[in-house]
Motif scaffolding. Structure first.
Motif: not given
Length: 122
Positions: A22-23, A29-32, A41-44, A62-71
């Protein structure tokens, strides 16, 4: 007993892998997105936290998937200070490419520019 060895990301009936995917879709989507810098750079990040009980018999994962997207890219416009608008108030008007009312080569007419609403507090 037959072993059914799996990766940790396949545990939780596939929910961990689902979150990662999902992330990852958000990253794509953010890259496109044409409103973002293409080379940013984007980060997952996937964080797994393991909490064993007092007897060390069970482990809560406990699992957390987090993204850092380009503004998104900044939106830029220019304002003209138009002086007083007849009421003694300063007015700021957005710059438009042509003179308002002028017809362009493609037949379109330039609309009147938007004026900035200025609110003064006492």
């Amino acid at each position: 007993m037959e072993k059914n060895a799996k990766s940790i990301v396949e545990m939780a009936r596939g929910a961990i892998l689902e979150r990662i995917n999902y992330e990852m879709a958000r990253v794509m989507d953010n890259i496109l997105d044409a409103n973002t810098k293409p080379t940013a750079k984007r980060k997952l990040t996937v964080t797994l936290t393991f909490t064993p009980d007092d007897e060390r018999a069970t482990i809560a994962v406990n699992v957390v998937a987090k993204t850092t997207l380009a503004p998104t890219n900044p939106v830029v416009t220019s304002l003209y200070i138009a002086g007083e608008d007849g009421t003694g108030e300063v007015q700021a008007v957005e710059m438009v490419p042509q003179i308002p009312g002028q017809t362009s080569l493609d037949g379109g007419e330039q609309e009147a520019p938007a004026a900035l609403k200025i609110i003064k507090f006492a």
